[in-house]
Design a protein around this motif. Structure first.
Motif, PDB file in Angstrom:
ATOM      1  N   THR A 286       0.846  -1.184   0.000  1.00 49.49           N
ATOM      2  CA  THR A 286       0.000   0.000   0.000  1.00 49.49           C
ATOM      3  C   THR A 286       0.880   1.231   0.000  1.00 49.49           C
ATOM      4  N   GLU A 287       0.320   2.322  -0.463  1.00 49.13           N
ATOM      5  CA  GLU A 287       1.028   3.597  -0.459  1.00 49.13           C
ATOM      6  C   GLU A 287       0.123   4.630   0.179  1.00 49.13           C
ATOM      7  N   LEU A 288       0.683   5.345   1.127  1.00 46.03           N
ATOM      8  CA  LEU A 288      -0.055   6.407   1.806  1.00 46.03           C
ATOM      9  C   LEU A 288       0.023   7.663   0.946  1.00 46.03           C
ATOM     10  N   CYS A 289      -1.106   8.352   0.800  1.00 46.47           N
ATOM     11  CA  CYS A 289      -1.086   9.594   0.025  1.00 46.47           C
ATOM     12  C   CYS A 289      -1.916  10.651   0.733  1.00 46.47           C
ATOM     13  N   ASP A 290      -1.714  11.879   0.300  1.00 50.05           N
ATOM     14  CA  ASP A 290      -2.449  13.020   0.823  1.00 50.05           C
ATOM     15  C   ASP A 290      -3.305  13.574  -0.307  1.00 50.05           C
ATOM     16  N   PRO A 291      -4.620  13.357  -0.257  1.00 50.28           N
ATOM     17  CA  PRO A 291      -5.480  13.856  -1.322  1.00 50.28           C
ATOM     18  C   PRO A 291      -5.767  15.350  -1.221  1.00 50.28           C
ATOM     19  N   GLY A 292      -5.122  16.024  -0.280  1.00 48.59           N
ATOM     20  CA  GLY A 292      -5.331  17.458  -0.124  1.00 48.59           C
ATOM     21  C   GLY A 292      -6.477  17.808   0.799  1.00 48.59           C
ATOM     22  N   THR A 293      -7.053  16.814   1.456  1.00 42.98           N
ATOM     23  CA  THR A 293      -8.191  17.060   2.346  1.00 42.98           C
ATOM     24  C   THR A 293      -7.779  17.045   3.815  1.00 42.98           C
ATOM     25  N   GLY A 294      -6.507  16.712   4.079  1.00 40.67           N
ATOM     26  CA  GLY A 294      -6.054  16.578   5.452  1.00 40.67           C
ATOM     27  C   GLY A 294      -6.287  15.192   6.021  1.00 40.67           C
ATOM     28  N   ARG A 295      -6.956  14.341   5.264  1.00 40.69           N
ATOM     29  CA  ARG A 295      -7.200  12.958   5.682  1.00 40.69           C
ATOM     30  C   ARG A 295      -6.437  12.046   4.735  1.00 40.69           C
ATOM     31  N   TYR A 296      -5.459  11.337   5.266  1.00 41.72           N
ATOM     32  CA  TYR A 296      -4.640  10.476   4.435  1.00 41.72           C
ATOM     33  C   TYR A 296      -5.411   9.241   3.993  1.00 41.72           C
TER      34      TYR A 296
END
Length: 85
Positions: free
Chosen positions: A41-51
Motif C-alpha cells: 500500500t502507499e499512503l497519500c495526501d489527497p489534499g483534504t487533510g485525511r490520508y
C-alpha cells in the motif's frame, strides 16, 4: 477480467463478496502472479487533510510499481511529499 481495471472491486459469485482486480502485467510487460509480484500500500495526501491508502503491485523482475486505478491526480504520495520537504 475485461471491463475492470486494477484496484477496482469485482463481484465474486452470487453473494455480496467482492475481490480486488490485480494487474496481469507491469508497465514493462512482465507477467505479475505468484512469486513475481509484491503487494503493498502507499499512503497519500489527497489534499483534504485525511490520508488515504492505495493498493500497489511491485514487479519483482524490474521493480515497476503499479498503483490501483482510482488514484486521484490530486493525491500526493509519501515519496512526493518527502521530496517537497
Amino acid at each position: 477480467m475485461s471491463g475492470y481495471r486494477p484496484g477496482e472491486l469485482r463481484p465474486v459469485g452470487d453473494g455480496p463478496r467482492v475481490a480486488v482486480v490485480a494487474p496481469e502485467h507491469c508497465h514493462n510487460g512482465h507477467p505479475l502472479g505468484p512469486y513475481k509480484v509484491m503487494l503493498g500500500t502507499e499512503l497519500c495526501d489527497p489534499g483534504t487533510g485525511r490520508y488515504q491508502r492505495h493498493i500497489t503491485w511491485t514487479c519483482r523482475t524490474c521493480g515497476d510499481v503499479t498503483i490501483a486505478d482510482g488514484h486521484p491526480d490530486a493525491c500526493r504520495s509519501q515519496a512526493q511529499l518527502g521530496q517537497q520537504r
